[in-house]
Design an enzyme around this catalytic site. Structure first.
Site, PDB file in Angstrom:
ATOM      1  CE  LYS A  78      -3.885   2.015   2.650  1.00 50.27           C
ATOM      2  NZ  LYS A  78      -4.757   1.840   3.830  1.00 50.27           N
ATOM      3  CB  SER A 153      -8.121   3.765   2.835  1.00 50.57           C
ATOM      4  OG  SER A 153      -7.297   3.114   3.801  1.00 50.57           O
ATOM      5  CB  SER A 177      -8.531   0.831   5.590  1.00 50.59           C
ATOM      6  OG  SER A 177      -9.278   2.000   5.465  1.00 50.59           O
TER       7      SER A 177
HETATM    8  N1  GLN Z   1     -13.165   4.238   6.090  1.00 48.21           N
HETATM    9  C1  GLN Z   1     -12.594   4.709   7.309  1.00 48.21           C
HETATM   10  C2  GLN Z   1     -12.164   6.142   7.155  1.00 48.21           C
HETATM   11  O1  GLN Z   1     -12.444   6.702   6.162  1.00 48.21           O
HETATM   12  C3  GLN Z   1     -11.436   3.845   7.696  1.00 48.21           C
HETATM   13  C4  GLN Z   1     -10.178   4.173   7.018  1.00 48.21           C
HETATM   14  C5  GLN Z   1      -9.051   3.315   7.435  1.00 48.21           C
HETATM   15  O2  GLN Z   1      -9.224   2.289   8.088  1.00 48.21           O
HETATM   16  N2  GLN Z   1      -7.864   3.767   7.097  1.00 48.21           N
HETATM   17  O3  GLN Z   1     -11.563   6.723   8.003  1.00 48.21           O
END
Ligand code: GLN
Length: 488
Positions: A78, A153, A177
């Site tokens: 990532k 994400s 995410s």
């Molecule tokens: N979807 C969540 C957010 O927008 C989680 C993101 C994540 O786990 N990095 O913060």
């Protein structure tokens, strides 16, 4: 012959028998990225030369007797992990072209295990999002249906593994995410216990929840990779020095009599009914394995999202203050004075969602609203952790859905910002409580994958992995592939 949908374990066997070399596997991955990435946008940096060089070294090491299980296996990171000699952008204009002077600890560990890094995966900007649509480099697509999001994400990582570009990609999970994109793309993803894996060199979003983990095809592969990723790190004081178990050696340990808690709040109105049926069928499979289902309750589940959206932006606003146009990253043209430099660099360098979070965070941390929002959220966080702890004193593992829906449409204008935040309603609790959790492919609804979530006790990754592995011995969901090439 193609190896693209092979697991790490499968590739490992073929490498060991000499059926294929790491250079050949790496070439196949690169070719597949060249073919499929234009329609997926899952990968935003490829370093072919470096990858082939690492693969050649892995082949040489194998000839000299090195039999490390991950040796010579191609993978992607990532783009939140700092990599020396390769850009690290966090999918933000703010870090476009940034090259870190060091490797993140996770990167170092996987390099040391002999893995071959091909490049970096697309993601939501600074890991803020649930659809991979907030990336400065454009949305990533779901290989099961390229009109759908891969989740976020870590959307690029999930899409890349699901499309057979690589058998492994790293992800990070602050609120869901790893698990939500793993669910939406039909792969297996593990968010370890907070502190199990070093955060050093992993660009910070919300430091009290951020955690790195593997995204792969199977629980068995996640176990192998976690063994290499995890462990104490003097460079991260929040990283635990608990001994890392040999996860892969415990996959066959008996699950007979294991108590699996099913929280009724995970099957409430937020959950799509077809997804609910799929998860219920998977719970029955767990029962067939000898697990005992226990009805439990996590009454504060509905408070998780609002709690998270106070704490995460507060931490983000502090973490992202370092992007000031001075030290590194984007700098605006011709600033008139220091204030103008700060203001325009940040205004032009950050995307909309990131700015929204910084503003929310600055607001909730301000003297006038600190008690009302930030303190309150910390108290509710404590309450939620306590509920999880109480439930996990009665059961070994909690099971339910990973996400309330299957993959949704790209650019869905009917989806509000808060609808998007609700994607993580079932995953956020494990982050607030610091617990390990994984998503395992559990079915298909209208052609799209569904993920079952398993949440464990602190440092209970062994339980999650063996239950998931034995579930995967009985089911075939994790072996289904999106048939990208037929459509291509
Ligand atoms: N979807 C969540 C957010 O927008 C989680 C993101 C994540 O786990 N990095 O913060």
């Amino acid at each position: 012959m193609t190896f693209c949908y092979e697991t790490i374990e499968g590739m490992r066997g073929k490498l060991a028998s000499g059926a294929i070399s790491s250079v050949e596997l790496t070439r196949e991955s690169i070719n597949r990225i060249t073919d499929l990435n234009p329609s997926l946008n899952a990968v935003i940096t490829v370093n072919e030369e470096r990858a082939l060089d690492a693969a050649a070294k892995a082949d040489a090491a194998r000839r000299e007797g090195n039999s490390s299980p991950l040796l010579g296996i191609p993978m992607l990171h990532k783009d939140i992990f700092c990599t020396q000699n390769m850009p690290t952008t966090c999918a933000s204009k703010m870090l476009e072209g940034f090259v870190a002077p060091y490797d993140a600890t996770v990167v170092k560990h996987l390099n040391a295990a002999g893995m071959v890094t091909l490049g970096k995966c697309n993601m939501d900007e600074f890991a803020m999002g649930s659809s991979n649509e907030t990336s400065h480099f454009g949305a990533c697509k779901n290989p099961w249906d390229t009109a759908k999001v891969p989740g976020g994400s870590s959307g690029g990582s999930a899409s890349a593994v699901a499309a057979g570009l690589v058998p492994l990609a790293t992800g990070t999970d602050t609120g869901g995410s790893i698990r939500q994109p793993a669910a939406l793309c039909g792969i297996t993803g593990l968010k370890p216990t907070y502190g199990r894996v070093s955060r050093y060199g992993m660009i910070a979003f919300a430091s009290s929840m951020d955690q790195a983990g593997p995204m792969a095809r199977t629980a068995e592969d996640c176990a192998l990779v976690l063994e290499a990723m995890a462990g104490a790190d003097p460079l991260d004081s929040t990283c635990s020095d608990q001994v890392v178990p040999a996860y892969s050696a415990h996959l066959e340990d008996c699950v007979q009599g294991m108590r699996v808690g099913v929280p009724k709040e995970f099957f409430a109105n937020d959950l799509n009914s077809a997804v609910a049926e799929t998860i219920e069928a998977s719970l029955k499979e767990l029962e067939k394995l000898g697990a005992k289902l226990v009805d439990v309750s996590l009454p504060s589940t509905s408070l998780g999202v609002s709690t998270y959206y106070v704490i995460a932006p507060a931490e983000a606003s502090a973490n992202l203050s370092r992007y000031d146009g001075v030290r590194y990253g984007y700098r605006c043209d011709n600033p008139t004075d220091l204030q103008d430099l700060y203001l325009r660099s940040r205004t032009e360098g950050f995307g909309e969602e990131v700015k929204r979070r910084i503003l929310i965070g600055a607001f909730t941390l301000s003297a006038a609203s600190y008690d009302q929002y930030f303190m309150k959220a910390q108290q509710v966080r404590r309450l939620i952790s306590q509920e999880y702890e109480d439930v996990l004193s009665k059961v070994d593992v909690i099971a339910g859905p990973s996400a309330p829906n299957t993959a949704f449409a790209l650019n869905d204008s009917s989806k509000s910002i808060t609808d998007m935040y609700m994607e993580d309603v079932f995953t956020i609790g494990a982050n607030l409580a610091g617990l390990p959790a994984m998503s395992v492919p559990a079915g298909i609804v209208e052609g799209l994958p569904v993920g079952m979530q398993l949440i464990g006790r602190r440092f209970g990754e062994v339980d999650l992995l063996r239950l998931a592995h034995q579930f995967q011995q009985r089911t075939t969901w994790h072996t289904l592939t999106p048939k990208m090439e037929e459509r291509h």
